[in-house]
Design an enzyme around this catalytic site. Structure first.
Site, PDB file in Angstrom:
ATOM      1  N   HIS A 122      20.871  55.845  -8.339  1.00  0.00           N
ATOM      2  CA  HIS A 122      19.693  56.702  -8.274  1.00  0.00           C
ATOM      3  C   HIS A 122      20.115  58.158  -8.240  1.00  0.00           C
ATOM      4  O   HIS A 122      21.307  58.465  -8.232  1.00  0.00           O
ATOM      5  CB  HIS A 122      18.824  56.321  -7.062  1.00  0.00           C
ATOM      6  N   ASP A 152      17.326  63.244 -11.506  1.00  0.00           N
ATOM      7  CA  ASP A 152      16.206  62.502 -12.120  1.00  0.00           C
ATOM      8  C   ASP A 152      15.426  63.383 -13.080  1.00  0.00           C
ATOM      9  O   ASP A 152      15.116  62.991 -14.214  1.00  0.00           O
ATOM     10  CB  ASP A 152      15.230  62.033 -11.031  1.00  0.00           C
TER      11      ASP A 152
HETATM   12  C1  LIG Z   1       9.683  55.346  -8.846  1.00  0.00           C
HETATM   13  C2  LIG Z   1      10.008  55.843  -7.432  1.00  0.00           C
HETATM   14  C3  LIG Z   1      11.051  56.959  -7.487  1.00  0.00           C
HETATM   15  C4  LIG Z   1      12.429  56.447  -7.901  1.00  0.00           C
HETATM   16  C5  LIG Z   1      13.345  57.610  -8.053  1.00  0.00           C
HETATM   17  C6  LIG Z   1      14.782  57.255  -7.738  1.00  0.00           C
HETATM   18  C7  LIG Z   1      15.270  58.185  -6.690  1.00  0.00           C
HETATM   19  C8  LIG Z   1      15.634  57.331  -8.974  1.00  0.00           C
HETATM   20  O1  LIG Z   1      16.683  57.918  -8.992  1.00  0.00           O
HETATM   21  S1  LIG Z   1      15.036  56.591 -10.415  1.00  0.00           S
HETATM   22  C9  LIG Z   1      16.419  56.619 -11.526  1.00  0.00           C
HETATM   23  C10 LIG Z   1      17.089  55.271 -11.564  1.00  0.00           C
HETATM   24  N1  LIG Z   1      18.155  55.199 -12.536  1.00  0.00           N
HETATM   25  C11 LIG Z   1      17.920  55.189 -13.871  1.00  0.00           C
HETATM   26  O2  LIG Z   1      16.804  55.246 -14.342  1.00  0.00           O
HETATM   27  C12 LIG Z   1      19.160  55.081 -14.737  1.00  0.00           C
HETATM   28  C13 LIG Z   1      19.009  54.010 -15.842  1.00  0.00           C
HETATM   29  N2  LIG Z   1      18.472  52.785 -15.320  1.00  0.00           N
HETATM   30  C14 LIG Z   1      19.238  51.940 -14.585  1.00  0.00           C
HETATM   31  O3  LIG Z   1      20.373  52.174 -14.251  1.00  0.00           O
HETATM   32  C15 LIG Z   1      18.529  50.665 -14.143  1.00  0.00           C
HETATM   33  O4  LIG Z   1      17.362  50.500 -14.881  1.00  0.00           O
HETATM   34  C16 LIG Z   1      18.168  50.673 -12.638  1.00  0.00           C
HETATM   35  C17 LIG Z   1      19.424  50.711 -11.798  1.00  0.00           C
HETATM   36  C18 LIG Z   1      17.276  51.853 -12.321  1.00  0.00           C
HETATM   37  C19 LIG Z   1      17.380  49.400 -12.334  1.00  0.00           C
HETATM   38  O5  LIG Z   1      18.219  48.295 -12.638  1.00  0.00           O
HETATM   39  P1  LIG Z   1      17.548  46.896 -12.925  1.00  0.00           P
HETATM   40  O6  LIG Z   1      18.594  45.879 -12.773  1.00  0.00           O
HETATM   41  O7  LIG Z   1      16.300  46.772 -12.131  1.00  0.00           O
HETATM   42  O8  LIG Z   1      17.051  47.038 -14.448  1.00  0.00           O
HETATM   43  P2  LIG Z   1      17.926  47.142 -15.767  1.00  0.00           P
HETATM   44  O9  LIG Z   1      19.307  46.690 -15.543  1.00  0.00           O
HETATM   45  O10 LIG Z   1      17.693  48.485 -16.362  1.00  0.00           O
HETATM   46  O11 LIG Z   1      17.235  46.053 -16.728  1.00  0.00           O
HETATM   47  C20 LIG Z   1      15.850  46.079 -16.968  1.00  0.00           C
HETATM   48  C21 LIG Z   1      15.467  44.641 -17.035  1.00  0.00           C
HETATM   49  O12 LIG Z   1      14.068  44.574 -17.245  1.00  0.00           O
HETATM   50  C22 LIG Z   1      13.818  43.876 -18.439  1.00  0.00           C
HETATM   51  N3  LIG Z   1      12.626  44.434 -19.056  1.00  0.00           N
HETATM   52  C23 LIG Z   1      12.347  45.743 -19.264  1.00  0.00           C
HETATM   53  N4  LIG Z   1      11.149  45.888 -19.848  1.00  0.00           N
HETATM   54  C24 LIG Z   1      10.669  44.626 -20.032  1.00  0.00           C
HETATM   55  C25 LIG Z   1       9.473  44.090 -20.602  1.00  0.00           C
HETATM   56  N5  LIG Z   1       8.523  44.895 -21.110  1.00  0.00           N
HETATM   57  N6  LIG Z   1       9.335  42.730 -20.619  1.00  0.00           N
HETATM   58  C26 LIG Z   1      10.286  41.921 -20.099  1.00  0.00           C
HETATM   59  N7  LIG Z   1      11.436  42.370 -19.524  1.00  0.00           N
HETATM   60  C27 LIG Z   1      11.609  43.703 -19.505  1.00  0.00           C
HETATM   61  C28 LIG Z   1      15.052  44.083 -19.272  1.00  0.00           C
HETATM   62  O13 LIG Z   1      15.142  43.108 -20.290  1.00  0.00           O
HETATM   63  C29 LIG Z   1      16.117  43.933 -18.228  1.00  0.00           C
HETATM   64  O14 LIG Z   1      16.276  42.582 -17.927  1.00  0.00           O
HETATM   65  P3  LIG Z   1      17.755  42.022 -17.554  1.00  0.00           P
HETATM   66  O15 LIG Z   1      18.056  42.584 -16.211  1.00  0.00           O
HETATM   67  O16 LIG Z   1      17.560  40.521 -17.546  1.00  0.00           O
HETATM   68  O17 LIG Z   1      18.678  42.504 -18.627  1.00  0.00           O
HETATM   69  C30 LIG Z   1      10.378  54.626  -6.526  1.00  0.00           C
HETATM   70  C31 LIG Z   1      10.771  55.126  -5.136  1.00  0.00           C
HETATM   71  C32 LIG Z   1      10.405  53.982  -4.149  1.00  0.00           C
HETATM   72  C33 LIG Z   1       9.993  52.825  -5.047  1.00  0.00           C
HETATM   73  C34 LIG Z   1       9.094  51.767  -4.425  1.00  0.00           C
HETATM   74  C35 LIG Z   1       9.791  51.107  -3.195  1.00  0.00           C
HETATM   75  O18 LIG Z   1      11.130  50.681  -3.532  1.00  0.00           O
HETATM   76  C36 LIG Z   1       8.965  49.933  -2.654  1.00  0.00           C
HETATM   77  C37 LIG Z   1       8.518  48.911  -3.692  1.00  0.00           C
HETATM   78  C38 LIG Z   1       9.712  47.994  -4.053  1.00  0.00           C
HETATM   79  C39 LIG Z   1       9.285  46.909  -5.100  1.00  0.00           C
HETATM   80  O19 LIG Z   1      10.415  46.124  -5.444  1.00  0.00           O
HETATM   81  C40 LIG Z   1       8.767  47.625  -6.373  1.00  0.00           C
HETATM   82  C41 LIG Z   1       7.570  48.505  -6.004  1.00  0.00           C
HETATM   83  C42 LIG Z   1       7.872  49.585  -4.928  1.00  0.00           C
HETATM   84  C43 LIG Z   1       6.532  50.142  -4.516  1.00  0.00           C
HETATM   85  C44 LIG Z   1       8.831  50.668  -5.501  1.00  0.00           C
HETATM   86  C45 LIG Z   1       8.212  51.352  -6.746  1.00  0.00           C
HETATM   87  C46 LIG Z   1       9.080  52.501  -7.294  1.00  0.00           C
HETATM   88  O20 LIG Z   1      10.304  51.996  -7.786  1.00  0.00           O
HETATM   89  C47 LIG Z   1       9.320  53.552  -6.225  1.00  0.00           C
HETATM   90  C48 LIG Z   1       8.027  54.226  -5.844  1.00  0.00           C
END
Ligand SMILES: C[C@H](CCC[C@H](C)C(=O)SCCNC(=O)CCNC(=O)[C@H](O)C(C)(C)COP(=O)(O)OP(=O)(O)OC[C@H]1O[C@@H](n2cnc3c(N)ncnc32)[C@H](O)[C@@H]1OP(=O)(O)O)[C@H]1CC[C@H]2[C@@H]3[C@H](O)C[C@@H]4C[C@H](O)CC[C@]4(C)[C@H]3C[C@H](O)[C@]12C
Length: 382
Positions: A122, A152
């Protein structure tokens, strides 16, 4: 608007990519956000002006739908870790083969290469890896991340939007799309280039929190006022510092020299005592209109009503009455016209978008009944 006619497919992500998508939408692009199915609520707080299609990319038919959307779009913006899109069969190789004009923006923490490329992270992690976090924090305190602003948003979403606009501009000449590898570590570091390039000026020679611009200098800091609010002081240059001393009602002759670093602690103590004697409004009346570089520290819900910001319309109120910043910068002839209506419901526009992108009604119905896509028009009307 500057990006009128530009079509963007934004794959739903956490915060950086949604910010990038909002910027493009504010300046006229058509942004279609692809949400997951079986999701009740989008976590996209930056959904202004976007449309939402709910699509299951874990199904081959879903992948085919996304390919068709990208075939007729200018930009695809993906927020996943390295390799996810390739695993889905939606990597740059596939999509650019079908649409050589496509701009394929990949917004990640660590970039598409390097040992961390597949690691989760993050903002604070990317800021730490950029080198900048080591400089943030008061003297004798541990480093702290300023919200999730720098990696971000500044180094992530905004930097990615810059890359997309640059690629659009270049495509006007070449007719070719390209891949944008937007790493938030590198974007944050790039935003902070001044910190590296100004070291020769001696600006950062001292430990964290003891330099002029990192809360070390008393004339570049914040001070509490008698009503528990704060004033920000940025009186760096001698001529502005003189206005500060005058506004505080102090006698310069009785104070140590501005740049006497060993006296900064005493000077800060003096400023602290004086600022504590009046309210923020009283200090604002004293310093407004002067070159003392002293301003009130405004909370989010007051920034929009400050006279200066109100005169410029720096903040907008949407149809739900929510206040947020207007798009920046202001272009004189083709300014942004942000959408003020409510954010899209997940899947609200699935049927209409697929119809517009050439899917026939029977095919759409088949996709809906197979759960490949979802449409929530009814929910949107509630
Ligand atoms: C949003 C609020 C603020 C967050 C800010 C925070 C401080 C950040 O820094 S955000 C920046 C994060 N990093 C990046 O974006 C860099 C690039 N991305 C990644 O490295 C990764 O995506 C990851 C580490 C962020 C997440 O990894 P993950 O393993 O989850 O996902 P990926 O490996 O990327 O793979 C995606 C998989 O999803 C599949 N996919 C995608 N789209 C589709 C689709 N349409 N259909 C089907 N499948 C899909 C894709 O195929 C991949 O699948 P595989 O893994 O099988 O390959 C947030 C701050 C607080 C949060 C809330 C809080 O945590 C409580 C709740 C928790 C709950 O779990 C969720 C709701 C919350 C309310 C939560 C909500 C928000 O997140 C916050 C408000």
């Amino acid at each position: 608007m500057a990006l009128a006619g530009v079509r963007v497919i934004e794959l739903a992500g956490l915060a950086p990519a949604p910010f990038c998508g909002m910027i493009l939408s504010d300046f006229g692009a058509r942004v279609i956000r692809v949400d997951r199915t079986k999701v009740t609520m989008a976590m996209d707080a930056q959904a202004r002006g976007k449309q939402s299609v709910a699509l299951n990319l874990k199904s081959p038919q879903g992948v085919a739908v996304l390919k068709k959307l990208c075939l007729q779009s200018d930009i695809v913006l993906e927020p996943f870790r390295k390799g996810v899109m390739e695993k889905l069969g939606l990597g740059p190789e596939e999509l650019l083969k079908e649409n050589p004009r496509l701009i394929y923006a990949r917004l990640t923490g660590y970039g598409q290469s390097g040992s961390y490329a597949k690691s989760a992270g993050h903002d604070i992690n990317y800021l730490a890896m950029s080198g900048l976090l080591s400089m943030l924090g008061r003297s004798s305190e541990k480093p702290y991340a300023p919200l999730n602003l720098v990696a971000d948003f500044a180094g992530g979403g905004l930097m990615c939007a810059l890359g997309i606009v640059l690629a659009l501009l270049e495509r006007n000449e070449s007719g070719q799309g390209q891949i944008i590898d937007a790493s938030m570590v590198e974007g944050a570091a790039y935003v902070g280039s001044f910190m590296w390039k100004s070291r020769s000026l001696g600006l950062w020679n001292r430990p964290r929190g003891e330099n002029m611009l990192d809360s070390g200098a008393p004339f570049y800091d914040t001070y509490q006022t008698s009503d528990g609010k704060h004033m920000a002081v940025g009186a760096i240059e001698p001529q502005f510092y003189d206005h500060l001393i005058k506004g505080l009602g102090l006698d310069a002759a009785s104070l140590p020299a501005q740049m006497s670093i060993s006296d900064w602690t005493e000077l800060r103590r003096t400023f602290t005592q004086v600022f504590a004697q009046k309210t923020q409004a009283e200090w604002s009346r004293i310093f407004d209109g002067t070159d003392a570089c002293v301003t009130p520290v405004l909370p989010l819900d007051e920034a929009g009503s400050h006279p200066h910001n109100r005169e410029r319309g720096s903040f907008l109120k949407d149809a739900q009455g929510e206040v947020s910043p207007r798009p920046a910068p202001v272009l004189s002839r083709t300014p942004a016209r942000p959408c003020l209506s409510r954010d899209p419901v997940v899947g609200e526009h699935t049927r209409s978008v697929l119809g517009e992108y050439g899917f026939d009604p029977d095919h759409i119905e088949q996709l809906l009944s197979a759960g490949v896509v979802e449409c929530n028009e009814a929910k949107a009307r509630l």
